[in-house]
Design a protein around this motif. Structure first.
Motif, PDB file in Angstrom:
ATOM      1  N   ASP A  88     -38.897 -20.579  43.929  1.00 17.97           N
ATOM      2  CA  ASP A  88     -37.963 -19.491  44.231  1.00 17.97           C
ATOM      3  C   ASP A  88     -38.295 -18.878  45.595  1.00 17.97           C
ATOM      4  OD1 ASP A  88     -36.563 -19.774  41.870  1.00 17.97           O
ATOM      5  OD2 ASP A  88     -37.618 -18.151  40.825  1.00 17.97           O
ATOM      6  N   GLU A  89     -39.570 -18.654  45.806  1.00 15.62           N
ATOM      7  CA  GLU A  89     -39.976 -18.001  47.057  1.00 15.62           C
ATOM      8  C   GLU A  89     -39.767 -18.934  48.256  1.00 15.62           C
ATOM      9  OE1 GLU A  89     -43.754 -16.024  46.768  1.00 15.62           O
ATOM     10  OE2 GLU A  89     -43.186 -15.012  44.908  1.00 15.62           O
ATOM     11  N   THR A  90     -40.045 -20.213  48.060  1.00 18.10           N
ATOM     12  CA  THR A  90     -39.762 -21.182  49.127  1.00 18.10           C
ATOM     13  C   THR A  90     -38.260 -21.206  49.425  1.00 18.10           C
ATOM     14  OG1 THR A  90     -41.651 -22.547  48.504  1.00 18.10           O
ATOM     15  CG2 THR A  90     -39.919 -23.613  49.799  1.00 18.10           C
ATOM     16  N   HIS A  91     -37.458 -21.167  48.369  1.00 19.32           N
ATOM     17  CA  HIS A  91     -36.002 -21.177  48.549  1.00 19.32           C
ATOM     18  C   HIS A  91     -35.531 -19.956  49.329  1.00 19.32           C
ATOM     19  CE1 HIS A  91     -31.696 -21.056  46.900  1.00 19.32           C
ATOM     20  NE2 HIS A  91     -31.775 -22.060  47.748  1.00 19.32           N
ATOM     21  N   THR A  92     -36.141 -18.831  49.050  1.00 19.46           N
ATOM     22  CA  THR A  92     -35.801 -17.622  49.800  1.00 19.46           C
ATOM     23  C   THR A  92     -36.100 -17.802  51.284  1.00 19.46           C
ATOM     24  OG1 THR A  92     -36.293 -16.277  47.865  1.00 19.46           O
ATOM     25  CG2 THR A  92     -36.225 -15.132  49.981  1.00 19.46           C
ATOM     26  N   LEU A  93     -37.240 -18.421  51.581  1.00 21.00           N
ATOM     27  CA  LEU A  93     -37.582 -18.677  52.990  1.00 21.00           C
ATOM     28  C   LEU A  93     -36.583 -19.644  53.622  1.00 21.00           C
ATOM     29  CD1 LEU A  93     -41.470 -19.043  52.726  1.00 21.00           C
ATOM     30  CD2 LEU A  93     -40.206 -17.123  53.712  1.00 21.00           C
ATOM     31  N   MET A  94     -36.180 -20.665  52.858  1.00 24.47           N
ATOM     32  CA  MET A  94     -35.191 -21.631  53.380  1.00 24.47           C
ATOM     33  C   MET A  94     -33.891 -20.932  53.736  1.00 24.47           C
ATOM     34  SD  MET A  94     -35.962 -24.485  50.441  1.00 24.47           S
ATOM     35  CE  MET A  94     -34.445 -25.393  50.632  1.00 24.47           C
ATOM     36  N   GLN A  95     -33.484 -20.001  52.876  1.00 23.01           N
ATOM     37  CA  GLN A  95     -32.221 -19.294  53.130  1.00 23.01           C
ATOM     38  C   GLN A  95     -32.344 -18.305  54.281  1.00 23.01           C
ATOM     39  OE1 GLN A  95     -31.768 -17.911  48.982  1.00 23.01           O
ATOM     40  NE2 GLN A  95     -29.819 -19.013  48.950  1.00 23.01           N
ATOM     41  N   ASP A 100     -40.936 -24.417  69.069  1.00 26.61           N
ATOM     42  CA  ASP A 100     -39.687 -25.082  68.696  1.00 26.61           C
ATOM     43  C   ASP A 100     -39.932 -26.064  67.541  1.00 26.61           C
ATOM     44  OD1 ASP A 100     -37.069 -25.835  68.599  1.00 26.61           O
ATOM     45  OD2 ASP A 100     -37.145 -27.146  70.351  1.00 26.61           O
ATOM     46  N   ALA A 101     -40.467 -25.525  66.478  1.00 27.29           N
ATOM     47  CA  ALA A 101     -40.854 -26.368  65.342  1.00 27.29           C
ATOM     48  C   ALA A 101     -40.048 -26.027  64.096  1.00 27.29           C
ATOM     49  CB  ALA A 101     -42.344 -26.180  65.041  1.00 27.29           C
ATOM     50  N   VAL A 102     -39.821 -27.045  63.284  1.00 28.22           N
ATOM     51  CA  VAL A 102     -39.291 -26.876  61.939  1.00 28.22           C
ATOM     52  C   VAL A 102     -40.469 -26.982  60.977  1.00 28.22           C
ATOM     53  CG1 VAL A 102     -37.894 -27.954  60.140  1.00 28.22           C
ATOM     54  CG2 VAL A 102     -36.988 -27.734  62.462  1.00 28.22           C
ATOM     55  N   LEU A 103     -40.555 -26.054  60.044  1.00 31.78           N
ATOM     56  CA  LEU A 103     -41.708 -26.001  59.147  1.00 31.78           C
ATOM     57  C   LEU A 103     -41.313 -26.489  57.752  1.00 31.78           C
ATOM     58  CD1 LEU A 103     -42.968 -22.406  60.074  1.00 31.78           C
ATOM     59  CD2 LEU A 103     -43.459 -24.567  61.257  1.00 31.78           C
ATOM     60  N   VAL A 104     -41.930 -27.554  57.308  1.00 33.34           N
ATOM     61  CA  VAL A 104     -41.751 -28.006  55.930  1.00 33.34           C
ATOM     62  C   VAL A 104     -42.762 -27.239  55.084  1.00 33.34           C
ATOM     63  CG1 VAL A 104     -41.838 -29.937  54.344  1.00 33.34           C
ATOM     64  CG2 VAL A 104     -40.950 -30.262  56.671  1.00 33.34           C
ATOM     65  N   THR A 105     -42.241 -26.417  54.181  1.00 26.48           N
ATOM     66  CA  THR A 105     -43.044 -25.350  53.577  1.00 26.48           C
ATOM     67  C   THR A 105     -43.103 -25.474  52.063  1.00 26.48           C
ATOM     68  OG1 THR A 105     -42.357 -23.909  55.386  1.00 26.48           O
ATOM     69  CG2 THR A 105     -43.228 -22.830  53.410  1.00 26.48           C
ATOM     70  N   TYR A 106     -44.232 -25.080  51.503  1.00 21.63           N
ATOM     71  CA  TYR A 106     -44.375 -24.999  50.054  1.00 21.63           C
ATOM     72  C   TYR A 106     -45.440 -23.970  49.739  1.00 21.63           C
ATOM     73  CZ  TYR A 106     -46.522 -29.056  52.214  1.00 21.63           C
ATOM     74  OH  TYR A 106     -47.087 -29.909  53.126  1.00 21.63           O
ATOM     75  N   LYS A 150     -46.562 -13.240  48.135  1.00 21.14           N
ATOM     76  CA  LYS A 150     -46.588 -12.513  49.399  1.00 21.14           C
ATOM     77  C   LYS A 150     -45.181 -12.056  49.737  1.00 21.14           C
ATOM     78  CE  LYS A 150     -50.633 -13.763  52.022  1.00 21.14           C
ATOM     79  NZ  LYS A 150     -51.132 -14.186  53.325  1.00 21.14           N
ATOM     80  N   SER A 151     -45.086 -11.031  50.523  1.00 18.65           N
ATOM     81  CA  SER A 151     -43.770 -10.569  50.942  1.00 18.65           C
ATOM     82  C   SER A 151     -43.239 -11.521  52.007  1.00 18.65           C
ATOM     83  CB  SER A 151     -43.870  -9.162  51.512  1.00 18.65           C
ATOM     84  OG  SER A 151     -44.550  -9.201  52.744  1.00 18.65           O
ATOM     85  N   LEU A 152     -41.930 -11.470  52.191  1.00 13.06           N
ATOM     86  CA  LEU A 152     -41.334 -12.309  53.226  1.00 13.06           C
ATOM     87  C   LEU A 152     -41.950 -12.020  54.583  1.00 13.06           C
ATOM     88  CD1 LEU A 152     -37.548 -12.315  52.345  1.00 13.06           C
ATOM     89  CD2 LEU A 152     -39.086 -14.269  52.392  1.00 13.06           C
ATOM     90  N   GLY A 153     -42.291 -10.761  54.789  1.00  7.86           N
ATOM     91  CA  GLY A 153     -42.864 -10.375  56.072  1.00  7.86           C
ATOM     92  C   GLY A 153     -44.144 -11.123  56.389  1.00  7.86           C
ATOM     93  N   ASP A 154     -44.851 -11.545  55.339  1.00  4.91           N
ATOM     94  CA  ASP A 154     -46.103 -12.265  55.566  1.00  4.91           C
ATOM     95  C   ASP A 154     -45.880 -13.654  56.142  1.00  4.91           C
ATOM     96  OD1 ASP A 154     -47.836 -10.247  54.737  1.00  4.91           O
ATOM     97  OD2 ASP A 154     -47.422 -10.715  52.643  1.00  4.91           O
ATOM     98  N   PHE A 155     -44.653 -14.137  56.063  1.00  4.60           N
ATOM     99  CA  PHE A 155     -44.376 -15.448  56.654  1.00  4.60           C
ATOM    100  C   PHE A 155     -43.941 -15.314  58.119  1.00  4.60           C
ATOM    101  CE2 PHE A 155     -42.165 -19.637  56.874  1.00  4.60           C
ATOM    102  CZ  PHE A 155     -43.186 -20.428  56.360  1.00  4.60           C
ATOM    103  N   ALA A 156     -43.871 -14.087  58.589  1.00  5.42           N
ATOM    104  CA  ALA A 156     -43.389 -13.857  59.952  1.00  5.42           C
ATOM    105  C   ALA A 156     -44.260 -14.552  60.989  1.00  5.42           C
ATOM    106  CB  ALA A 156     -43.314 -12.362  60.229  1.00  5.42           C
ATOM    107  N   GLU A 157     -45.567 -14.600  60.727  1.00  2.00           N
ATOM    108  CA  GLU A 157     -46.454 -15.257  61.703  1.00  2.00           C
ATOM    109  C   GLU A 157     -46.092 -16.736  61.860  1.00  2.00           C
ATOM    110  OE1 GLU A 157     -50.516 -14.649  60.506  1.00  2.00           O
ATOM    111  OE2 GLU A 157     -50.737 -12.992  61.934  1.00  2.00           O
ATOM    112  N   GLN A 158     -45.831 -17.398  60.731  1.00  2.00           N
ATOM    113  CA  GLN A 158     -45.467 -18.813  60.802  1.00  2.00           C
ATOM    114  C   GLN A 158     -44.147 -18.992  61.553  1.00  2.00           C
ATOM    115  OE1 GLN A 158     -47.113 -17.413  58.240  1.00  2.00           O
ATOM    116  NE2 GLN A 158     -47.722 -18.891  56.676  1.00  2.00           N
TER     117      GLN A 158
END
Lengths: 256, 258
Positions: free
Chosen positions: B60-67, B30-36, B14-22
């Motif tokens: 790789d994609e999770t790492h991109t979200l972390m950054q 005010d949440a931190v998301l532990v993601t995989y 998925k594109s990064l934009g698809d994680f925008a909802e989360q």
């Protein structure tokens, strides 16, 4: 707020908080819920549903400003039509609750067709409970799949003059029914088991229309807060829509 | 009250934009998301048994979200234990050099497989948790799915590791009993319906210190899962433990080793 889908009573598989009228009313007070549509939870498993319905009537009589009764009928059990007459004439029934999966009958089977014809004649609202809890966690001896969405859609299509409220449907089930129904004017849904995906309530309003979605808790099996927070914190619907979901749609449907 | 959600997904590809909802949800609550990322965008027939290349891409994609969202996203490394050496190398690399804070195991292999032990040893070394999917259903387990009992045994074999039992075992009452005697298991409440009394039962049997909040977004909504905690009659201090403090403590342990 009006809770369009709740029960009063005990459940065979675990002890529930807010199962009795006093606890339920205190919870409703805490959350600002003015009224709740309730059925007798024991009537999911009772054979003599009239006994449960009479208990429900007594509970509602004690709190007529807070509770709206939906009496449960099982058209697969002998004497259901006489029980229904008693509900209509003695208990003043205006809304009926059906559990086709727990009571094991076809929605368009011969007996239920008669029930729906009576509903049409009397202008009754029919609540069809798709399911009560996640079937994956049912007791091994009592595994009851949700009512098939297609069966509900066919039933709604067959009785366009009857108003239906589908309770306990998950997002995919509810939207599937909606897509399969010819005329949606008399079909309503509530959000108690719509617990995903993200922005589920907004997506439901987009699919079903904001005039057909009601706030429902499925209490005491579920916490009220799930359905309440899902509407209250939804950023993609306007406050005027939230007012419809929390109150106006139910007020219209239940003649409050 | 800040919240840590220990169970958030994105789909690989998925594109990064698809994680925008989360992320919007994380900002709102005010949440931190532990993601995989574990599923491909287009589901394959055996996506639960990923190739090693798929796992690398997922991480790789999770790492991109972390950054991209350093204040909102923490990453767990996803591997298939079947790829024994490659999986171990991948996990070590992500933990050691890229700031991943845990391991996610789904159901490629059940966790009684010895190849899982090696991965959990690595987690113990880095002092990060291993989250193992487990979901007992009344109809039984899915293919290669780990039972709660298998997860409990895994925890007993690794008393120095922190194991997270995803979905609290699926059936809360069952999970509460299975994990009562495994103090190094945390129970993640993600994904199930908002059953009344569910979290209360967990707390009664394992204590509020071992129950942690998760949602299973995007399949589940954040409010419905939050209600599992807010709807209970637990004291505020216990709710704070579940929503934040317990997992914050675990994440802090891993951070101190780097």
């Amino acid at each position: 707020m009006i809770d369009s889908n709740a029960y009063v009573g005990e459940w065979p598989f675990r002890r529930l908080p807010y199962s009795q009228p006093g606890n339920l009313l205190r919870k409703m007070d805490d959350l600002g819920i003015e009224k709740a549509v309730i059925s007798r939870l024991e009537n999911v498993f009772f054979k003599d549903l009239l006994a449960g319905n009479r208990e429900l009537h007594t509970i509602v009589q004690a709190h007529p400003d807070r509770f709206i009764p939906a009496y449960t009928i099982n058209p697969a059990y002998p004497g259901w039509d006489e029980d229904l007459q008693i509900c209509l004439e003695e208990l003043g029934a205006q809304h009926l609750r059906l559990h086709p999966n727990y009571h094991q009958y076809e929605l368009l089977g011969k007996e239920n067709l008669r029930l729906l014809e009576i509903a049409r004649e009397h202008g009754l609202l029919i609540l069809i409970a798709i399911g009560l809890e996640d079937a994956r966690h049912h007791h091994k001896l009592v595994r009851v799949p949700d009512v098939a969405a297609g069966d509900i859609a066919q039933t709604v299509n067959a009785f366009p003059q009857v108003r239906f409220l589908v309770t306990g449907g998950r997002f995919g089930e509810v939207t599937s029914i909606w897509r399969s129904v010819d005329k949606t004017e008399n079909l309503y849904v509530e959000n108690s088991r719509v617990q995903g995906p993200i922005h589920d309530v907004a997506k439901l309003c987009n699919s079903v229309g904001p005039d057909h979605v009601l706030f429902g808790s499925n209490a005491p099996l579920h916490y009220h807060e799930s359905a309440q927070l899902s509407i209250e914190t939804e950023t993609q619907i306007a406050d005027v829509v939230k007012q419809k979901l929390f109150h106006d749609n139910a007020a219209r449907l239940f003649n409050v | 009250m800040p919240i840590i959600d220990v169970h958030v997904h994105t789909d690989v590809g998925k594109s990064l934009g698809d994680f925008a909802e989360q992320i919007e949800i994380a900002e709102q609550f005010d949440a931190v998301l532990v993601t995989y990322a574990i599923r491909p965008v287009r589901d394959g027939s055996r996506y639960s048994f990923p190739t090693h290349e798929f796992c690398e891409r997922s991480n790789d994609e999770t790492h991109t979200l972390m950054q991209r969202y350093p204040d909102r996203v923490r990453g767990f490394c996803y591997v298939n234990p079947y790829h024994a050496d490659a999986a171990a190398t991948e996990l070590e690399k992500r933990l050691d050099t890229q700031g991943f804070v845990g391991l996610k195991l789904w159901h490629a292999l059940p966790c009684d497989d010895p190849r899982v032990d090696r991965l959990v040893d690595i987690c113990a070394h880095f002092r990060v948790p291993a989250l193992q999917h487990t979901w007992l259903k009344s109809g039984g387990l899915g293919y290669s799915e780990s039972s709660p009992e298998m997860v409990a045994e895994l925890a007993r074999r690794h008393p120095n590791a922190t194991i997270i039992a995803a979905h609290a075992g699926g059936d809360y009452e069952y999970g509460a009993k299975v994990f009562r005697s495994t103090p190094n298991v945390l129970l993640d409440i993600a994904g199930n319906e908002c059953n009344a009394a569910g979290v209360h039962i967990l707390v009664e049997h394992v204590g509020a210190e071992r129950v942690i909040f998760g949602t299973d977004m995007p399949g589940r909504s954040f409010p419905s899962q939050l209600a599992k905690v807010l709807g209970t009659s637990l004291v505020a201090a216990d709710k704070e433990k579940i929503l934040y403090e317990n997992m914050a403590r675990v994440l802090a342990e891993g951070t101190t080793t780097h």
